[in-house]
Design an enzyme around this catalytic site. Structure first.
Site, short mmCIF file in Angstrom:
data_model
loop_
_atom_site.label_atom_id
_atom_site.label_comp_id
_atom_site.label_asym_id
_atom_site.label_seq_id
_atom_site.Cartn_x
_atom_site.Cartn_y
_atom_site.Cartn_z
N ARG A 177 26.88 8.97 8.33
CA ARG A 177 27.98 8.91 7.37
C ARG A 177 28.96 7.83 7.83
O ARG A 177 29.29 7.76 9.02
CB ARG A 177 28.71 10.26 7.30
CG ARG A 177 29.65 10.37 6.11
CD ARG A 177 30.46 11.65 6.15
NE ARG A 177 31.62 11.53 7.01
CZ ARG A 177 32.61 12.43 7.06
NH1 ARG A 177 32.55 13.52 6.33
NH2 ARG A 177 33.63 12.25 7.88
N TYR A 183 41.13 10.11 5.13
CA TYR A 183 40.23 11.16 5.59
C TYR A 183 39.06 10.58 6.38
O TYR A 183 38.51 9.54 6.03
CB TYR A 183 39.68 11.95 4.39
CG TYR A 183 38.52 12.83 4.80
CD1 TYR A 183 38.75 14.03 5.46
CD2 TYR A 183 37.21 12.42 4.61
CE1 TYR A 183 37.69 14.81 5.89
CE2 TYR A 183 36.15 13.19 5.03
CZ TYR A 183 36.39 14.38 5.68
OH TYR A 183 35.36 15.14 6.12
N ASP A 186 31.81 10.12 2.25
CA ASP A 186 32.55 11.28 1.72
C ASP A 186 33.80 10.79 1.00
O ASP A 186 34.71 10.23 1.62
CB ASP A 186 32.92 12.20 2.88
CG ASP A 186 33.49 13.53 2.41
OD1 ASP A 186 33.69 13.71 1.19
OD2 ASP A 186 33.74 14.40 3.27
N HIS A 216 35.68 12.99 -0.57
CA HIS A 216 36.56 14.13 -0.26
C HIS A 216 37.42 14.56 -1.44
O HIS A 216 38.63 14.74 -1.31
CB HIS A 216 37.42 13.83 0.96
CG HIS A 216 37.59 15.02 1.86
ND1 HIS A 216 38.79 15.64 2.05
CD2 HIS A 216 36.68 15.70 2.59
CE1 HIS A 216 38.64 16.66 2.88
NE2 HIS A 216 37.35 16.71 3.22
N GLU A 252 29.43 12.14 -1.13
CA GLU A 252 29.81 13.54 -1.00
C GLU A 252 31.14 13.82 -1.70
O GLU A 252 32.08 13.02 -1.61
CB GLU A 252 29.92 13.88 0.49
CG GLU A 252 30.35 15.29 0.80
CD GLU A 252 30.53 15.50 2.28
OE1 GLU A 252 31.22 16.46 2.66
OE2 GLU A 252 29.99 14.70 3.08
N GLU A 312 30.62 22.12 -0.03
CA GLU A 312 31.07 22.71 1.23
C GLU A 312 32.20 23.72 1.01
O GLU A 312 32.38 24.62 1.84
CB GLU A 312 31.52 21.63 2.22
CG GLU A 312 32.80 20.92 1.89
CD GLU A 312 33.17 19.88 2.94
OE1 GLU A 312 34.30 19.94 3.45
OE2 GLU A 312 32.33 19.02 3.26
N ARG A 321 25.75 21.56 -0.54
CA ARG A 321 26.28 21.54 0.82
C ARG A 321 26.93 22.86 1.26
O ARG A 321 27.73 22.90 2.19
CB ARG A 321 27.29 20.39 0.97
CG ARG A 321 26.60 19.05 1.00
CD ARG A 321 27.53 17.89 1.22
NE ARG A 321 28.62 18.12 2.14
CZ ARG A 321 28.49 18.13 3.47
NH1 ARG A 321 27.30 17.94 4.03
NH2 ARG A 321 29.55 18.34 4.24
N GLU A 334 24.42 18.23 8.38
CA GLU A 334 25.51 17.56 9.08
C GLU A 334 25.59 18.06 10.52
O GLU A 334 25.41 19.25 10.78
CB GLU A 334 26.84 17.84 8.35
CG GLU A 334 28.04 17.14 8.94
CD GLU A 334 29.30 17.39 8.14
OE1 GLU A 334 30.27 16.62 8.31
OE2 GLU A 334 29.33 18.34 7.33
N TRP A 336 43.47 16.36 -0.87
CA TRP A 336 43.25 15.76 0.43
C TRP A 336 41.76 15.58 0.68
O TRP A 336 41.32 14.58 1.17
CB TRP A 336 43.84 16.65 1.54
CG TRP A 336 43.50 16.14 2.91
CD1 TRP A 336 44.02 15.02 3.52
CD2 TRP A 336 42.55 16.67 3.83
NE1 TRP A 336 43.46 14.83 4.76
CE2 TRP A 336 42.53 15.84 4.97
CE3 TRP A 336 41.68 17.76 3.80
CZ2 TRP A 336 41.71 16.08 6.07
CZ3 TRP A 336 40.87 18.00 4.88
CH2 TRP A 336 40.89 17.16 6.01
#
Length: 408
Positions: free
Chosen positions: A147, A159, A216, A218, A242, A268, A289, A345, A408
């Site tokens: 990643r 992030y 990502d 995010h 992601e 996630e 995920r 991951e 975030w």
């Protein structure tokens, strides 16, 4: 066999973890991860006040019945706190079942479907030049997937990029125990979208076309912004992007699909099969995920993966250091056995964490191997855990440059 004791242990060997330990009248015990980053004590209280009293005297072999008892019996269902608590119980029961059978849990799930679990590492740096060195470090260790995250010109922080460096042996930890309140960051989608394609271009030129590259976003983009990002990265063939958008409005993923062939990974923050049923059944994502600890344990996560297999969706479970080695050990038992595995991951834990959670899974040449010991192959050293008391730590919050709150 009956459960005779259940203890909730909160410890902070560098960061906070919540663990449930179940003991039986035959001397067999099991452990489960209940960590919810930034809200750890909420899960600990849920377990202590509402779950532990229900477990004493129960048959630990009745895993499915116990799962349904805790889920349906609560009436107030789902949510990260409830499902993390159920996950801890479920994981500990699978650990006990494996020990009683004398087999690693993956053998109870059907045995191996592959020789090893392919993992991806985190390469991050403030600049693209520094990032290339980080990627090279992972490639030298045998990683087949990496990643990539960099700082964004014009933003002081973003992030995935902090004081961490794989080459220096340090890891990224966004939860900050040194601050009384959450750290506030500033965000600009325009600056981000203008920068990321150049990062992928540089990494592809340096490492060629076959290294799997991940990124990502995010949850920070709108569907049309995510579509623009995916389209701009197509020449560099990302393995996945992601969390391009917040997933509450799941039909928004249709808009992304209409504009780009870049694969999407999400989940996630999901905690049940119902959170991802539409995304999976409409083939709006490519990787799911969800995790053992946040999605109700091994029992429920296997259901999610089974559903995903029907729609060509592969697993790609979250595995950052906010999940304890117990969760990773449990995830590997699933990863090695399911037919639709994608990636796992992997962020190595600190030596202090490894000492608190001794384990026998192992890494070599880009692959993790689950433990072959009976159960999960991981434990909790309660004496070591007692040396690291809980420390409050909030995840950051994000604002746009004009002060508006943003994901975030």
């Amino acid at each position: 066999m009956r459960i005779t004791a259940a203890r909730v242990v909160v410890t902070s060997p560098g960061r906070n973890f919540v663990t449930l330990k179940l003991e039986t009248d035959e001397g067999v015990h099991g452990v489960g991860d209940a960590t919810l980053n930034g809200r750890e004590l909420a899960v600990a209280a849920y377990l202590n006040e509402h779950v532990v009293p229900l477990l004493i005297g129960r048959d630990p072999a009745r895993i499915e019945d116990t799962w349904q008892y805790l889920y349906q019996g609560a009436y107030w269902r789902r949510g990260p706190v409830t499902m993390s608590a159920i996950a801890a119980v479920d994981t500990a029961l699978w650990d006990i079942k494996g020990k009683v059978a004398g087999l690693p849990v993956y053998q109870l799930l059907g045995g191996r479907s592959r020789d090893g679990v392919t993992v991806y590492g985190h390469a991050s740096a403030e600049t693209t030049e520094e990032l290339l060195k980080e990627v090279d470090h992972y490639v030298a260790l045998g990683y087949k997937a990496v990643r990539i995250q960099t700082g964004i010109p014009g933003l002081t922080s973003t992030y995935g990029v902090g004081h961490a460096s794989a080459t220096a042996g340090t890891t990224y930890e966004p939860a900050n125990a040194e601050l009384a309140l959450p750290e506030e960051s500033l965000w600009s989608t325009e600056k981000y979208l203008a920068h990321v394609p150049s990062v992928f271009k540089a990494v592809r030129e340096e490492f060629g076309p076959t290294l799997r590259l991940l990124h990502d976003a995010h949850h920070r983009l709108t569907p049309i912004e995510a579509a623009r990002l995916g389209k701009s990265l197509e020449p560099y063939t990302p393995f996945w992007i992601e969390d391009p958008v917040r997933a509450e409005l799941q039909e928004g993923f249709r808009l992304i699909r209409q504009h780009t062939t870049t694969p999407i990974a999400v989940g996630e923050v999901f905690n049940s099969i119902w959170d991802c049923q539409q995304l999976i059944s409409e083939q709006l994502i490519d990787f799911i995920r969800t995790t053992v600890v946040h999605a109700g344990g091994i029992t429920h996560l296997r259901r999610i993966f089974d559903l995903a297999a029907l729609y060509h969706v592969r697993s790609g479970s979250h595995g950052a250091t906010d999940l304890s080695p117990i969760c990773l050990a449990a995830a590997l038992q699933l990863d090695i056995s399911i037919p639709n595995f994608g990636l796992q991951e992997y962020m190595p834990h600190s030596p202090e964490t490894d000492a608190v959670f001794p384990h026998s899974y192992s890494f070599a040449d880009g692959y993790l191997q689950p433990s072959d010991e009976p159960g999960l192959g991981v434990d909790l050293d309660e004496e070591a855990a007692a040396n690291y008391p809980y420390r409050p730590a909030y995840l950051p919050v994000n604002r746009l440059e004009d002060g508006t709150m943003h994901s975030w």
